[in-house]
Design an enzyme around this catalytic site. Structure first.
Site, PDB file in Angstrom:
ATOM      1  N   LEU A  65       0.750  -1.165   0.114  1.00 50.83           N
ATOM      2  CA  LEU A  65       0.357   0.399  -0.022  1.00 50.83           C
ATOM      3  C   LEU A  65       0.943   1.294  -0.251  1.00 50.83           C
ATOM      4  CD1 LEU A  65      -2.674   0.750  -0.264  1.00 50.83           C
ATOM      5  CD2 LEU A  65      -2.873   0.643   3.127  1.00 50.83           C
ATOM      6  N   GLY A  66       0.909   1.882  -1.074  1.00 50.41           N
ATOM      7  CA  GLY A  66       1.942   2.945  -1.087  1.00 50.41           C
ATOM      8  C   GLY A  66       3.110   3.259  -1.408  1.00 50.41           C
ATOM      9  N   GLY A 124       4.229   2.687   2.393  1.00 52.76           N
ATOM     10  CA  GLY A 124       4.538   2.908   3.501  1.00 52.76           C
ATOM     11  C   GLY A 124       4.658   1.091   4.145  1.00 52.76           C
ATOM     12  N   GLY A 125       4.413   0.117   2.569  1.00 47.45           N
ATOM     13  CA  GLY A 125       5.518  -1.032   3.032  1.00 47.45           C
ATOM     14  C   GLY A 125       6.212  -1.287   3.279  1.00 47.45           C
ATOM     15  N   MET A 126       6.868  -2.149   3.976  1.00 51.23           N
ATOM     16  CA  MET A 126       7.965  -2.481   4.867  1.00 51.23           C
ATOM     17  C   MET A 126       8.645  -3.630   4.027  1.00 51.23           C
ATOM     18  SD  MET A 126       6.910  -3.087   9.067  1.00 51.23           S
ATOM     19  CE  MET A 126       6.509  -4.186   8.639  1.00 51.23           C
ATOM     20  N   ALA A 127       8.103  -4.186   3.532  1.00 54.24           N
ATOM     21  CA  ALA A 127       9.045  -5.154   2.509  1.00 54.24           C
ATOM     22  C   ALA A 127       8.252  -5.398   1.663  1.00 54.24           C
ATOM     23  CB  ALA A 127       8.611  -6.487   3.009  1.00 54.24           C
ATOM     24  N   LYS A 149      10.204 -12.086   2.567  1.00 57.18           N
ATOM     25  CA  LYS A 149       9.315 -10.637   2.216  1.00 57.18           C
ATOM     26  C   LYS A 149      11.110 -10.202   2.336  1.00 57.18           C
ATOM     27  CE  LYS A 149       5.088 -10.058   3.186  1.00 57.18           C
ATOM     28  NZ  LYS A 149       3.881  -9.260   3.827  1.00 57.18           N
ATOM     29  N   ASP A 200      -0.502  -4.157  12.829  1.00 54.95           N
ATOM     30  CA  ASP A 200      -0.700  -3.699  11.208  1.00 54.95           C
ATOM     31  C   ASP A 200      -1.763  -4.883  10.772  1.00 54.95           C
ATOM     32  OD1 ASP A 200      -0.609  -2.825   8.907  1.00 54.95           O
ATOM     33  OD2 ASP A 200       1.529  -3.805   8.171  1.00 54.95           O
TER      34      ASP A 200
END
Length: 909
Positions: free
Chosen positions: A22-23, A25-28, A45, A156
């Site tokens: 999502l946009g 903001g994703g961590m991986a 991931k 999350d």
């Protein structure tokens, strides 16, 4: 996973994205990878470079280990984690934070799920059906509740992190956000990445509170449910800042305004979970799930009146429970007294808690009865000599012990409700329902078979005797006032496959009853019959595997199907026949270890039952002292020790799916081995490298085998057309397999086949049921269970050339398992008065085969049995057992006016 570590850098060029982040903001980023060692697809991931640069490999890997032991059917497990690349691989970080410096990639590995995310489903469908949305939510809540009990907060929860496999949700990235947060400390702002997604953040998370609780996850899950029902999250905006501002300051628009068909209790539960203050939300994810599925409790306990965009504040305990019960009684009375043509009163469901001072008793006998007017519940409390009847009016939280009923079990009411009949160790007695002196009715009755009080003034019951052991036996009748002598109503007819009658329930005419027909072995129901109490003649009205029938004056026959599904079928009490298809009322009725349904019904639309409780996987010593070994409570079945005793293979049933898992006793981890949704009865090959199990994946239940580490694809060993076959026991050399087959025409038999499935031959094939095979450690003696004597008994014959059999059990026995030295044979005996017992027979084989002694070890009624094989195993070092222990319930589920619900359900269908 070393192959992943070695090849990850080059694999980046061949990326295949599994989901959309999502946009920014994703961590991986997610990649599809091939685990070479285990020959399987996995999802890898890889943390974003700027995040990895701030975290550092050592700190991240240290923190992520705290989440690696989460094992739950709705949690996507973590296979591995590590680093790839580094200063020597030429890969650099070109981000603003990395400034072109070489760095390692931080990754973690999960199973590849061939399905879609909830986000994909919402993108396609926008809104989901109410029942489907609530089901997904309660499954996820179950996973959250388990993790929260382990001290892990997800942080999350969002549609992107909920994967759907054949419609069943699995939560991904469990604890990853926690690991990232803990590893980064106060440096998360350097990455430009937020933990959590704005639309699903709780207010405390949006305001960057450091210490989040389980109530933050509950808020996020409520946001997901809100979106599934309305098509959008509770708060939306043109920017992240705008969304966060609304999360913190604005109340969400009532879900029932967005979608008018959302039931009030669902809307109430959602808005309670979306409260700004964590303390105003549900205290646990389990409580949230319960409110979503319990209309009366949710509506009254939380008192969310969602009308025209306004909300009323919740009623608080302790008044809520009393109000719920009073509402319940009002519904019952309303239905009883409503004039013809008046509006039908609403269906209600509630949970009726039992006090700790008078806990529910668990046994193989029925434990509860509802008065004919539906106003009170009588149940069995305590155990042993302290067991007695307890009465609880539904309109009150006060319980009272029924004097003089010490040792009572199997309560039942007289047709007028003025007397309570019950069993005790000597027979049947009755006591006034308002209290008084008990009166003896008959001696020598068996409480495991149940009783009913007919309108003709007779009590129907099963009576134990020297021939009829376990649950089989004839049906008897005696005058309820104790006058006269008992009369035989009907005797078993083994020529028709009927070995006894169980749980009779009188019909209104006083001349007929419905009864369950028993087969020769445990669990082999022959169907539900109507029996003529004058002539003793009977005929089947519901075919097997139905059992445990009750009649309701609304014109329905209530009964169970295997697994605890409660069915209701229209029944004509004058024509004595079922007149239409059945519908499901509930799917979670608790069954005892002998499959007794804990169910009671009144004549006024009140139905009470114990909900099915998860089992516990436990190690048990020779004195019966048990200790749980699995971190989760589920419906465990068929546990088997690995040859080295360090692991236990077991199948687990949950939410309609059943698969094989392995419990590692050293590490405490529970790992899934099969993903078919229909795999059970696992056994180990003698080398401990493979698992043999039963599955119906080809349409007919057959025998399959797979690697014990879950790698590769299963191999089919045997499928017999028209028969169900399951693995029983490997020979010590591993070259031959003894299997159990269940052909409708011939019953249970034993087969033997080569390790590759070839050369299948009959081993024990008789007109009787032969099952529960167990081969001695030296391969010389075959123990199994046969009912050729008229009841199930443990017998032993030489192997592979079968000799004349030696009977091991003396008064009924099942589930033989050899001790590791071959000089002890354990089995489960019927027990003289208290139910099943674990027994050890000591064997001498130096000059033939003989039983030296038999010793009772401990009562086994709290441990689950299962045909046609042992539902426990003996430790390879002989120190004890692994068994499946029954869960414990503390409340009854109450259904009020269920016939009206049934009409609505049938109408929809």
């Amino acid at each position: 996973m070393t192959e992943i570590t070695e090849r990850l850098s080059s694999a980046l060029a061949d990326r295949y994205r599994l989901e959309r982040e999502l946009g920014s903001g994703g961590m991986a980023t997610v990649y599809l990878a091939h685990d070479v060692k285990h020959d399987r697809k996995v999802a890898v991931k890889v943390l974003r470079p700027e995040l990895a640069a701030v975290l550092g490999a050592e700190r991240f890997l240290q923190e992520i280990t705290t989440t690696a032991n989460l094992q739950h059917p709705h949690i996507l497990p973590l296979f591995d984690s590590g680093t790839a690349g580094g200063p020597d691989d030429g890969i650099t970080d070109d981000s603003e934070h990395g400034r072109g410096m070489p760095h390692p990639f931080l990754y973690y590995v999960m199973p590849f799920i061939d399905g879609e995310t909830l986000r994909d489903k919402l993108n396609r469908e926008t809104q989901l059906g109410i029942d489907e949305a609530v089901k997904i939510t309660t499954d996820v809540a179950d996973a959250l509740d388990y993790a929260h009990q382990q001290g892990v907060i997800h942080r999350d929860i969002k549609p992107e992190n909920i994967l759907l496999q054949n419609g069943r949700p699995m939560v991904a990235d469990f604890g990853i956000a926690l690991a990232v947060s803990a590893a980064a400390g106060g440096r998360m702002t350097e990455t430009g990445i937020s933990l959590g997604t704005p639309h699903y953040m709780s207010p405390e998370q949006a305001t960057a509170e450091k210490d989040l609780t389980n109530r933050s996850d509950i808020y996020s899950l409520a946001c997901v449910l809100y979106e599934m029902l309305t098509g959008e999250p509770p708060h939306t905006g043109a920017s992240v800042q705008m969304v966060i501002a609304k999360v913190v300051t604005e109340e969400p628009r009532p879900v029932s305004v967005q979608r008018k068909t959302v039931p009030p209790h669902v809307a109430s539960a959602i808005h309670c979970a979306l409260e700004k203050l964590p303390a105003d939300r549900f205290g646990s994810a389990a409580a949230f799930a319960e409110a979503l599925t319990s209309p009366t409790i949710a509506a009254v306990t939380f008192a969310r009146t969602i009308t025209s965009g306004t909300q009323a504040r919740a009623l608080r305990w302790p008044f809520a429970v009393a109000a719920a019960v009073l509402l319940a009684v009002g519904v019952v009375v309303g239905r009883a007294s409503a004039p013809a043509g008046s509006e039908v009163t609403r269906v209600a469901r509630l949970g009726l808690n039992t006090p700790a001072t008078d806990p529910i008793s668990f046994s193989n006998a029925p434990i509860a009865a509802v008065s004919p007017d539906g106003r009170s519940l009588v149940y069995v409390s305590g155990s042993g000599d302290g067991q007695q009847l307890v009465s609880r009016p539904l309109e009150s939280r006060t319980v009272s012990r029924v004097a003089g009923t010490a040792g009572a079990s199997s309560p039942f009411f007289s047709p007028g409700g003025d007397w309570i009949g019950y069993f005790h160790k000597d027979g049947i007695s009755r006591v006034p329902s308002t209290g008084g002196t008990p009166v003896s009715v008959v001696d020598d009755a068996s409480n495991f078979r149940g009783a009913t009080w007919s309108s003709s003034g007779e009590i129907l019951y099963g009576r134990a005797g020297p021939v009829w052991q376990e649950r089989a036996g004839p049906l008897w009748a005696v005058r309820a006032d104790g006058s006269g002598v008992p009369r035989l109503v009907a005797a078993p007819d083994t020529s028709r496959g009927v070995w006894g009658f169980w749980l009779p329930d009188a019909l209104p005419d006083g001349h007929h009853a419905v009864v369950t027909l028993l087969g020769a072995t445990l669990g082999r129901w022959q169907g539900i019959a109507v029996i003529d109490l004058d002539s003793g003649e009977w005929r089947i009205v519901v075919p097997p595997p139905a059992f445990g029938a009750r009649y309701d004056p609304s014109g329905h026959l209530i009964y169970l199907q295997t697994g605890g599904a409660l069915q209701a079928a229209p029944f004509d009490a004058e024509r004595l026949e079922v007149t239409g298809p059945a519908a499901t009322l509930a799917d979670d009725v608790h069954l005892s270890s002998w499959s007794t349904p804990q169910l009671a019904i009144s004549h006024q639309g009140t139905l009470a039952y114990l909900g099915q409780q998860p089992h516990e996987l436990a190690v048990v010593d020779h004195d019966g002292v048990s200790q749980s070994v699995a971190a989760v409570s589920r419906i465990f079945h068929h546990p088997r020790f690995s040859p080295d005793g360090r692991r236990v293979a077991v199948d687990i049933a949950h939410e309609g799916s059943r698969d094989v898992w392995i419990q590692n006793l050293d590490q405490g981890t529970l790992t899934r081995v099969t993903f078919e949704g229909d795999a059970n009865d696992p056994i180990w090959t003698p080398d401990g490298k493979r698992i043999t199990y039963s599955s119906a994946q080809s349409g007919t239940r057959g025998i399959y085998e797979t690697s014990a580490d879950g790698s590769g694809t299963p191999d089919s060993l045997l499928t017999v057309a028209g028969s169900n076959t399951t693995a029983g026991f490997w020979t010590p050399s591993g070259d031959r397999l003894i299997a159990i087959t269940d052909a409708p025409s011939s019953g249970l038999d034993l087969l033997i086949l080569d390790s590759d499935g070839a050369n299948v031959e009959p081993l024990v094939a008789t007109p009787f049921d032969d099952a529960h095979p167990a081969l001695s450690p030296d391969g010389r003696w075959l123990a199994y269970v046969s009912n050729q004597s008229g009841q199930s008994e443990v017998v032993v014959r030489s192997f592979p050339t079968l000799s004349t059999q030696v009977q091991i059990s003396t008064a009924g026995g099942t589930e033989p398992v050899w001790g590791p030295n071959g000089r002890e044979l354990y089995y489960r005996a019927a027990g003289e008065t208290e139910g099943p017992e674990m027994v050890v027979a000591r064997i001498e084989t130096r000059s033939g085969f003989r039983v030296v002694s038999r010793e009772r070890l401990f009562r086994a009624d709290e441990f689950v049995t299962a045909p046609p094989h042992a539902n426990y195993d003996v430790a390879p070092n002989g120190s004890g057992f692994v068994m499946v222990r029954l869960g414990r319930a503390s409340r009854f589920e109450i259904l009020l006016n269920w016939p009206e619900e049934l009409k609505a359900k049938v109408g929809r269908e």
